[in-house]
Design an enzyme around this catalytic site. Structure first.
Site, PDB file in Angstrom:
ATOM      1  N   ASP A 149       0.836  -1.201   0.000  1.00  0.00           N
ATOM      2  CA  ASP A 149       0.000   0.000   0.000  1.00  0.00           C
ATOM      3  C   ASP A 149       0.875   1.256   0.000  1.00  0.00           C
ATOM      4  OD1 ASP A 149      -2.299   1.818   0.600  1.00  0.00           O
ATOM      5  OD2 ASP A 149      -3.325  -0.061   0.974  1.00  0.00           O
ATOM      6  N   HIS A 213      -3.889   6.230   2.985  1.00  0.00           N
ATOM      7  CA  HIS A 213      -4.556   5.017   2.490  1.00  0.00           C
ATOM      8  C   HIS A 213      -3.981   3.751   3.127  1.00  0.00           C
ATOM      9  CE1 HIS A 213      -5.610   1.954  -0.616  1.00  0.00           C
ATOM     10  NE2 HIS A 213      -6.642   2.735  -0.885  1.00  0.00           N
ATOM     11  N   SER A 541     -11.122  -0.619  -1.654  1.00  0.00           N
ATOM     12  CA  SER A 541      -9.884  -0.552  -0.870  1.00  0.00           C
ATOM     13  C   SER A 541     -10.134  -0.837   0.601  1.00  0.00           C
ATOM     14  CB  SER A 541      -9.285   0.865  -0.948  1.00  0.00           C
ATOM     15  OG  SER A 541      -8.482   0.998  -2.072  1.00  0.00           O
TER      16      SER A 541
END
Ligand SMILES: *[C@@H]1O[C@H](CO)[C@@H](O)[C@H](O)[C@H]1NC(C)=O
Ligand SMILES: *[C@@H]1O[C@H](CO)[C@@H](O)[C@H](O)[C@H]1NC(C)=O
Ligand SMILES: *[C@@H]1O[C@H](CO)[C@@H](O)[C@H](O)[C@H]1NC(C)=O
Length: 759
Positions: A149, A213, A541
């Site tokens: 990620d 994220h 996600s």
């Protein structure tokens, strides 16, 4: 790393001197036309896996210089080597050089380095994993989750390592320090960052998370308990990951986006470092086959080492044929909505009406009414955009003087909030034409997204009064029916893997509270000055790490289960979701995950590497191509078996896309499957066919399976007969469910048959 490179330079220089080549003079190098390519060479042979990267660097240099015919050129264009878990390298190549490399017998594929997109707490209670759920802590502490990620913010409260001992003995990874990143702990036991990609900007200088994220997804998988977590009071509760005692290893393969090259390096390291499961919330982009696709390649080698890869299905729904990450060895996760939705109340005019919009609005405009103006009135008359999109708030289409100090009603353009904030506006009401109001998003201004109907009503109000006014309140959560499939979640069927139902399953991915980074504002905009250890995000996600955690949870009870068995357990215990008829299972696969049931599934549909090889042979990957990939000779049968023959993949769901009438007649398909008993010895299962099957005949042979032992395998066939399928018919949506006679287990597989839109 540095030493290896230095050593190589010396070797190569010596070789160049001996050979007397002076590449740069002899060959025009066309540096500006070179593009980063990945040269994939399959699995490592035993002798090659011995010396790891140093040997790999050497081998790859030799191969490249023999193909290019120039030592020095080869040295200057090669970018990086893989060689810990699989074989390959990257180099800046001209198209004709890529073609020449493709023809080399040791090379499986050569493909350009592509960009992949990030597929941007109550959610755990909703799917049955409460804080008091039965856990196998002894093993859960030993589960290492590899997250590929944007990096991680170790200082976020979710990553505290209270109560955790040192990393499990099997861990072989590192903690790579660098800018803004100086430690790991017993929760985040490892972190690496990749900086190989020069074409796509932003080399990663450390595993530090600049986007938020990666911290968010990692905390959803394995974040520690944090009480009283919220985003400015919104969605207050206890934040925690699905397996709060498991360990996290972060592989930073993405900045604002991810690249194939970094993704492959992440897989190469994660597998060799000893992770148990891999989570990757990114994908999309062009797809031409499993072995020219970084995520399919990396996850294939992970599967060979017993590591399941969980991936996001993509955010391109609700249109059909949009699902990404479709290889059968991947667990492809779509997004479902939870029972809490964020709404933003608005009051229009002093005696006007109250209505609801959607957004993550952290502040209330208070009791003071603000002046309201329509984008149509506030438009910049000399802007072409204003003429083409009347009322929209695009950069330049609104007039600065007219929006300053006002709330603006905008007829579309999602990034309008930044433009309006810059020009001094106080808020925004934005019409949504994509029908995506099931998820809420944050904006740099107090904002509410509204339906087109509400937009018209508010415009009528503005037209009817001299002094239009509005109040935008802080968001609050309301209860809604759940689960539902998120509008943005990518839908099947897939054009390439026509016999595999994708997505495989869905997990919560709407308005998820998770850890964030203090290096980015809530909206990532420089105009936003709100920073928080938590943020609310939506996307597949966010769904993917829920499914990853569920798989890790199963792994903590069954450390010896294969990746396919873990995935099967989650799929056959999932619950179908109500969706529009035509989408059926193409929206949710086998359904919403139920991790506590999945720990004890009764039966599993298991798969080995050999099964995948047979499947690939049937798809047309011949033995010449398969040999380097699996590192041994494989016997691809000369005649391709029909997809629904006994040679079909033993997949936990059953899917067929058939030619439309004219080319195809009545449907007569047989799904051959084998189940393994992982419940109790001496169990009897009976088959039950479900779904709307009017006009169809679905028979299971045999209808009863009797098991005497654990791990015993039993085969059966599902025979489907029906009329020719039409595009207008939508899909045949049925199921076969094995129920044991004691009422302990039910093992459900969806059966989906549709017309192939592309024949
Ligand atoms: C209106 O648009 C024109 C052309 O794009 C631009 O030059 C001008 O500055 C804008 N005026 C205002 C008031 O925003
Ligand atoms: C409001 O007035 C504008 C300008 O006259 C017009 O274009 C628009 O259609 C009106 N809106 C409604 C909903 O009546
Ligand atoms: C096996 O199952 C049958 C039928 O349910 C039962 O009658 C029998 O007692 C069982 N035997 C054992 C050893 O559990």
């Amino acid at each position: 790393m540095m030493n290896i490179n230095l050593l190589l330079v010396i070797i190569a220089t010596t070789a160049a001197l001996l050979l007397g080549t002076t590449g740069s003079n002899a060959i025009s190098r066309h540096d500006d036309q070179r593009k980063n390519h990945i040269v994939y060479m399959g699995s490592l042979s035993p002798e090659n896996s011995f010396n790891h990267l140093m040997a790999a660097n050497n081998r790859h240099h030799n191969l490249l210089s023999s193909v290019l015919g120039d030592e020095e050129l080869a040295r200057s264009v090669r970018v990086s080597s893989f060689g810990r878990s699989f074989d390959g390298f990257s180099a800046r190549l001209l198209p004709e050089e890529a073609e020449r490399l493709k023809a080399h017998p040791n090379v499986v594929s050569v493909f350009p380095n592509q960009i992949r997109e990030l597929h941007t707490t109550r959610s755990w209670d909703l799917i049955g994993v409460t804080q008091s759920v039965r856990r196998n802590l002894k093993f859960e502490r030993d589960v290492i989750v590899g997250v590929l990620d944007t990096g991680i913010n170790v200082d976020a409260p979710s990553f505290n390592d209270k109560g955790l001992g040192p990393p499990p003995a099997k861990w072989k990874g590192i903690c790579q320090e660098g800018a803004n990143f100086n430690r790991c702990n017993n929760k985040v036991i490892g972190a690496r960052a990749y900086a190989f990609d020069n074409d796509h900007g932003e080399p990663a200088s450390s595993p530090c998370d600049l986007e938020g994220h990666g911290s968010h997804t990692a905390s959803t998988v394995a974040g520690s308990l944090v009480q009283g977590a919220s985003l400015y009071g919104l969605m207050k509760g206890t934040a925690r990951g699905g397996v709060p005692s498991a360990r996290i290893a972060m592989y930073k393969v993405c900045g604002k986006y991810c690249t194939d090259l970094n993704i492959l390096h992440g897989f190469d390291d994660a597998i060799a470092d000893g992770v148990d499961i891999i989570s990757l919330s990114a994908g999309g982009g062009p797809f031409a086959g499993y072995f020219t696709d970084a995520i399919s390649i990396g996850s294939f080698h992970a599967m060979r080492k017993g590591v399941l890869t969980s991936v996001a299905a993509g955010n391109s729904g609700p249109d059909p044929n949009t699902v990404s990450n479709v290889a059968p060895w991947l667990m492809t996760v779509g997004a479902s909505g939870t029972d809490r939705q964020l709404v933003t109340p608005i009051t229009i005019g002093r005696d006007g009406f109250k209505t609801l919009g959607n957004s993550i609005n952290t502040v209330s405009s208070g009791k003071k009414f603000l002046p309201l103006v329509s984008g149509r009135t506030a438009q910049n008359s000399s802007s072409n955009d204003a003429k083409t999109f009347p009322g929209a708030c695009i950069d330049g289409s609104t007039s600065k003087e007219m929006v300053k100090g006002k709330v603006v009603l905008c007829n579309g353009a999602i990034e309008g909030d930044s433009v309006l904030k810059r020009d001094g506006a106080l808020g925004m009401l934005m019409a949504d034409y994509k029908g995506e109001l099931d998820a809420a998003y944050a904006f740099v201004l107090p904002t509410a997204m509204i339906t087109p109907e509400r937009y018209l009503a508010i415009e009528r109000y503005i037209n009817s009064t001299k002094n239009p006014q509005v109040l935008i309140h802080k968001s609050r959560s309301i209860h809604v029916d759940s689960p539902f499939v998120a509008s943005f979640s990518s839908r099947g069927p897939d054009r390439y893997s026509k016999t595999i139902l994708k997505p495989d399953l869905v997990a919560p991915g709407v308005n998820i509270l998770g850890a964030y980074t203090n290096l980015a504002s809530l909206t990532s905009s420089p105009l936003d000055n709100r920073f928080s250890n938590f943020n609310i995000m939506s996307g597949t996600s966010m769904a993917c790490p829920h499914a990853t955690a569920a798989a890790a949870y199963i792994k903590s009870f069954h450390p010896d289960w294969s990746p396919a068995a873990v995935k099967s357990a989650l799929m056959t215990t999932a619950s179908p979701i109500k969706v529009p008829e035509k989408q059926a299972e193409y929206a949710y696969g086998s359904g919403q995950i139920d991790p506590t049931r999945a720990v004890d599934p009764g039966l599993v549909y298991d798969l080995t590497e050999d099964d995948y090889v047979r499947f690939l042979c049937n798809m047309g990957y011949n033995r010449v191509m398969m040999k380097p990939i699996v590192g041994r000779d494989v016997a691809c049968p000369l005649t391709k078996a029909k997809v629904w023959s006994s040679d079909a993949l033993n997949y936990p769901s059953m899917n067929l896309q058939l030619p439309i009438p004219g080319t195809g007649g009545p449907v007569a398909a047989v799904f051959w499957r084998t189940v393994t008993n992982v419940g109790a010895a001496n169990a009897t299962y009976k088959a039950e066919v479900g779904g709307d099957v009017a006009g169809w005949s679905i028979k299971v042979v045999p209808e009863t399976l009797v098991f005497w032992e654990v791990n015993e395998r039993k085969s059966f066939r599902v025979m489907v007969r029906g009329p020719p399928v039409n595009i207008d018919d939508g899909v045949l949506s049925a199921s076969v469910e094995w129920r044991d006679t004691e009422g302990r287990w039910s093992v459900r597989s969806p059966i989906v048959i549709s017309a192939d839109l592309l024949t």
